[in-house]
Design a protein around this motif. Structure first.
Motif: not given
Length: 157
Positions: A106-132
């Motif tokens: 309940p006190d965890f506040e770093q959800t964006p840092a966790v989900v970066n694992g998904f986003s970073d891979l997508i951006i590495d693969l698609w470049g600007d088209a991966g930014r969402h």
């Protein structure tokens, strides 16, 4: 070779087996639904086919880095589903919206840092088209006790 899969290989990653319906669940829903030029991808956890690759609650059982690694595995599972659906990942023109759910204390506040694992891979693969656009939401529990589940909307050719 598909340029996205070639880039994936350059990054030292490989697609897992696509997910299948959970045991005992009739598949009444779709993993991907297409409406016009948009494809809506159901939630994906860190999986290789039917096998769950991570379990636990971020902030209790898992560190932020372990959660981030699980989110990257979610991305790979999602890509495996998109490849099964469309034959090649290059049919995905751009990533529109990603929603990540983090199984956390309940006190965890770093959800964006966790989900970066998904986003970073997508951006590495698609470049600007991966930014969402993205949401990173903390939740009390997820199916099968996975630490992260991610859904997305993509534009397809």
């Amino acid at each position: 070779m598909d340029p996205i899969e070639r880039r994936l290989s350059e990054l030292g990653a490989a697609l897992p087996a696509p997910i299948a319906a959970p045991p005992g669940v009739a598949l009444q829903l779709r993993f991907v639904t297409v409406a016009g030029s948009s494809a809506y991808l159901s939630g994906h956890g860190p999986a290789d086919g039917p096998r769950r690759l991570a379990r636990g609650k971020v902030g209790a059982d898992l560190t932020v880095e372990q959660g981030r690694a699980a989110a990257r595995q979610c991305a790979l599972a999602a890509l495996a589903t998109l490849k099964r659906e469309f034959g090649e990942l290059a049919r995905v023109r751009r990533w529109i919206k990603v929603t990540g759910y983090v199984n956390c204390t309940p006190d965890f506040e770093q959800t964006p840092a966790v989900v970066n694992g998904f986003s970073d891979l997508i951006i590495d693969l698609w470049g600007d088209a991966g930014r969402h656009a993205r949401s990173a939401v903390g939740v009390r529990a997820l199916p099968f006790a996975v630490p992260v589940e991610v859904e997305a909307v993509v534009e397809i050719a």
